[in-house]
Motif scaffolding. Structure first.
Motif, PDB file in Angstrom:
ATOM      1  N   GLY A 123      12.357   0.501 -55.102  1.00  0.00           N
ATOM      2  CA  GLY A 123      13.616  -0.214 -55.231  1.00  0.00           C
ATOM      3  C   GLY A 123      13.998  -0.449 -56.676  1.00  0.00           C
ATOM      4  O   GLY A 123      13.192  -0.296 -57.589  1.00  0.00           O
ATOM      5  N   ARG A 183      14.321   5.486 -51.986  1.00  0.00           N
ATOM      6  CA  ARG A 183      14.724   4.310 -52.764  1.00  0.00           C
ATOM      7  C   ARG A 183      14.399   3.008 -52.060  1.00  0.00           C
ATOM      8  O   ARG A 183      14.341   1.958 -52.703  1.00  0.00           O
ATOM      9  CB  ARG A 183      16.219   4.389 -53.086  1.00  0.00           C
ATOM     10  CG  ARG A 183      16.536   5.450 -54.130  1.00  0.00           C
ATOM     11  CD  ARG A 183      18.019   5.546 -54.382  1.00  0.00           C
ATOM     12  NE  ARG A 183      18.314   6.591 -55.369  1.00  0.00           N
ATOM     13  CZ  ARG A 183      19.472   7.229 -55.454  1.00  0.00           C
ATOM     14  NH1 ARG A 183      20.444   6.939 -54.598  1.00  0.00           N
ATOM     15  NH2 ARG A 183      19.660   8.159 -56.378  1.00  0.00           N
ATOM     16  N   SER A 184      14.206   3.046 -50.747  1.00  0.00           N
ATOM     17  CA  SER A 184      13.777   1.831 -50.057  1.00  0.00           C
ATOM     18  C   SER A 184      12.348   1.472 -50.444  1.00  0.00           C
ATOM     19  O   SER A 184      11.964   0.302 -50.403  1.00  0.00           O
ATOM     20  CB  SER A 184      13.886   2.013 -48.542  1.00  0.00           C
ATOM     21  OG  SER A 184      12.871   2.873 -48.036  1.00  0.00           O
ATOM     22  N   LYS A 185      11.554   2.476 -50.825  1.00  0.00           N
ATOM     23  CA  LYS A 185      10.162   2.238 -51.212  1.00  0.00           C
ATOM     24  C   LYS A 185      10.000   2.059 -52.724  1.00  0.00           C
ATOM     25  O   LYS A 185       9.048   1.443 -53.194  1.00  0.00           O
ATOM     26  CB  LYS A 185       9.277   3.401 -50.738  1.00  0.00           C
ATOM     27  CG  LYS A 185       9.185   3.496 -49.221  1.00  0.00           C
ATOM     28  CD  LYS A 185       8.678   2.197 -48.611  1.00  0.00           C
ATOM     29  CE  LYS A 185       8.595   2.257 -47.099  1.00  0.00           C
ATOM     30  NZ  LYS A 185       8.195   0.942 -46.533  1.00  0.00           N
ATOM     31  N   VAL A 230      19.357   2.272 -43.371  1.00  0.00           N
ATOM     32  CA  VAL A 230      18.310   3.155 -43.895  1.00  0.00           C
ATOM     33  C   VAL A 230      17.026   3.072 -43.070  1.00  0.00           C
ATOM     34  O   VAL A 230      16.421   4.100 -42.730  1.00  0.00           O
ATOM     35  CB  VAL A 230      18.015   2.817 -45.373  1.00  0.00           C
ATOM     36  CG1 VAL A 230      16.883   3.692 -45.905  1.00  0.00           C
ATOM     37  CG2 VAL A 230      19.268   2.989 -46.217  1.00  0.00           C
ATOM     38  N   ILE A 231      16.612   1.849 -42.739  1.00  0.00           N
ATOM     39  CA  ILE A 231      15.344   1.671 -42.032  1.00  0.00           C
ATOM     40  C   ILE A 231      15.544   1.653 -40.517  1.00  0.00           C
ATOM     41  O   ILE A 231      14.630   1.972 -39.757  1.00  0.00           O
ATOM     42  CB  ILE A 231      14.643   0.367 -42.501  1.00  0.00           C
ATOM     43  CG1 ILE A 231      14.396   0.427 -44.011  1.00  0.00           C
ATOM     44  CG2 ILE A 231      13.313   0.171 -41.779  1.00  0.00           C
ATOM     45  CD1 ILE A 231      13.730  -0.819 -44.565  1.00  0.00           C
ATOM     46  N   PRO A 285       9.554  -2.681 -50.505  1.00  0.00           N
ATOM     47  CA  PRO A 285       9.241  -1.647 -51.497  1.00  0.00           C
ATOM     48  C   PRO A 285       7.779  -1.662 -51.920  1.00  0.00           C
ATOM     49  O   PRO A 285       7.135  -2.708 -51.918  1.00  0.00           O
ATOM     50  CB  PRO A 285      10.142  -2.025 -52.677  1.00  0.00           C
ATOM     51  CG  PRO A 285      10.265  -3.515 -52.564  1.00  0.00           C
ATOM     52  CD  PRO A 285      10.315  -3.795 -51.089  1.00  0.00           C
ATOM     53  N   MET A 287      13.595  -4.422 -48.244  1.00  0.00           N
ATOM     54  CA  MET A 287      13.290  -3.036 -47.888  1.00  0.00           C
ATOM     55  C   MET A 287      11.791  -2.744 -47.930  1.00  0.00           C
ATOM     56  O   MET A 287      11.367  -1.600 -47.759  1.00  0.00           O
ATOM     57  CB  MET A 287      14.031  -2.089 -48.835  1.00  0.00           C
ATOM     58  CG  MET A 287      15.535  -2.307 -48.873  1.00  0.00           C
ATOM     59  SD  MET A 287      16.339  -2.045 -47.286  1.00  0.00           S
ATOM     60  CE  MET A 287      16.301  -0.250 -47.195  1.00  0.00           C
ATOM     61  N   SER A 321      21.480  -2.391 -45.800  1.00  0.00           N
ATOM     62  CA  SER A 321      20.582  -1.259 -46.043  1.00  0.00           C
ATOM     63  C   SER A 321      19.422  -1.253 -45.063  1.00  0.00           C
ATOM     64  O   SER A 321      18.931  -0.177 -44.673  1.00  0.00           O
ATOM     65  CB  SER A 321      20.060  -1.299 -47.483  1.00  0.00           C
ATOM     66  OG  SER A 321      21.101  -1.042 -48.400  1.00  0.00           O
ATOM     67  N   GLN A 322      18.959  -2.433 -44.673  1.00  0.00           N
ATOM     68  CA  GLN A 322      17.890  -2.492 -43.674  1.00  0.00           C
ATOM     69  C   GLN A 322      18.312  -1.792 -42.387  1.00  0.00           C
ATOM     70  O   GLN A 322      17.537  -1.067 -41.768  1.00  0.00           O
ATOM     71  CB  GLN A 322      17.545  -3.947 -43.356  1.00  0.00           C
ATOM     72  CG  GLN A 322      16.919  -4.740 -44.467  1.00  0.00           C
ATOM     73  CD  GLN A 322      16.465  -6.085 -43.953  1.00  0.00           C
ATOM     74  OE1 GLN A 322      15.544  -6.192 -43.153  1.00  0.00           O
ATOM     75  NE2 GLN A 322      17.124  -7.145 -44.411  1.00  0.00           N
ATOM     76  N   ASN A 341      17.690   8.067 -49.891  1.00  0.00           N
ATOM     77  CA  ASN A 341      17.836   6.663 -49.493  1.00  0.00           C
ATOM     78  C   ASN A 341      16.525   6.078 -48.995  1.00  0.00           C
ATOM     79  O   ASN A 341      16.184   4.929 -49.315  1.00  0.00           O
ATOM     80  CB  ASN A 341      18.929   6.529 -48.425  1.00  0.00           C
ATOM     81  CG  ASN A 341      20.316   6.735 -48.992  1.00  0.00           C
ATOM     82  OD1 ASN A 341      20.571   6.445 -50.155  1.00  0.00           O
ATOM     83  ND2 ASN A 341      21.219   7.245 -48.173  1.00  0.00           N
ATOM     84  N   LYS A 342      15.795   6.851 -48.208  1.00  0.00           N
ATOM     85  CA  LYS A 342      14.503   6.378 -47.720  1.00  0.00           C
ATOM     86  C   LYS A 342      13.525   6.196 -48.881  1.00  0.00           C
ATOM     87  O   LYS A 342      12.769   5.230 -48.934  1.00  0.00           O
ATOM     88  CB  LYS A 342      13.928   7.357 -46.693  1.00  0.00           C
ATOM     89  CG  LYS A 342      12.663   6.848 -46.017  1.00  0.00           C
ATOM     90  CD  LYS A 342      12.211   7.787 -44.920  1.00  0.00           C
ATOM     91  CE  LYS A 342      10.960   7.245 -44.229  1.00  0.00           C
ATOM     92  NZ  LYS A 342      10.494   8.174 -43.146  1.00  0.00           N
TER      93      LYS A 342
END
Length: 253
Positions: free
Chosen positions: A91, A87-89, A116-117, A166, A164, A112-113, A84-85
């Protein structure tokens, strides 16, 4: 076309090395090698079934390659522990939008913010509103995502991915599910992101976008990279017979 020169000083973001993917006895990707540099807009073109979307799904870890490497900032993606982390970078924007139907537009962009973040609700909403404004969807923040048109849903999906922060954004045929009159509004958002220097890999059948916005075009055919180069190289002077036949069929059809 973006004026991006290939030099030895350019920063490589993604390196794909000898990538292979099969489903049972069907080879979908074979010996895929190419680099993506910071600020690149890479368009993957080719007939349906040529492996373009599977390649994106491998980069985003939605599919696991059989062999080869995918390096993002020199780290092997296939050894990622926190997907998940990651995929935040790196996207992804899907052709079917993938919004949560039971949430408002704003909630789609904040969940997701927060999960995940780890941003607070206030932080997440402030960032979400900024990107919703960027894609022209700020006035729809409080409405259900189910009430939106296809073009509006896709713009929200892009805003959600941008929230996110990305480093790379992958687009899997982002206009293929849209009515013709809605295609341009999504392409305009993507053009603006390209001008701002966001690194993007785009699977698309929009040849005008690939020709005018990309700085690198990859033509895939039957699971391999048949030809790649600048838009001018690919669209004006393609060397491979399969590239020539594809472009003749698409541009003249």
């Amino acid at each position: 076309m973006k004026d991006v020169e290939k030099t030895t000083t350019r920063e490589s973001v993604i390196k794909i090395q000898n990538l292979r993917k099969s489903f049972g006895n069907l080879n979908v990707l074979e010996n895929i090698n190419f680099d993506v540099y910071k600020g690149d807009v890479v368009c993957l073109i080719g007939s349906s079934g040529s492996g373009k979307s599977t390649l994106l799904r491998c980069i985003n870890l939605l599919e696991k390659p059989n062999s080869g490497k995918i390096l993002v900032n020199d780290n092997n993606v296939l050894e990622t522990k926190d997907i998940n982390k990651f995929r935040s970078k790196v996207g992804m924007v899907f052709q079917s939008f993938n919004l949560f139907n039971n949430m408002t537009v704003l909630e789609n962009c904040t969940i997701s913010q927060k999960l995940v973040i780890g941003r607070t609700t206030g932080e997440a909403e402030e960032i979400a509103m900024r990107f919703l404004e960027k894609v022209g969807m700020k006035d729809f923040a409080k409405v259900s995502s189910t009430t939106l048109s296809g073009g509006q849903k896709q713009r929200v999906a892009i805003a959600r991915a941008l929230c996110m922060s990305p480093e790379v954004l992958l687009f899997d045929e982002p206009t293929s599910a849209l009515d013709p009159e809605m295609v341009q509004e999504v392409l305009n958002v993507m053009k603006d992101l390209a001008k701002e220097g966001l690194t993007m890999i785009v699977v698309t059948h929009e040849m005008g976008f690939a020709r005018d916005v990309a700085n690198h075009v990859v033509f895939m055919d039957k699971g391999v990279i048949a030809e790649e180069g600048s838009p001018e190289d690919i669209f004006t002077n393609p060397k491979n017979e399969r590239t020539q036949a594809f472009l003749s069929r698409v541009l003249n059809g």
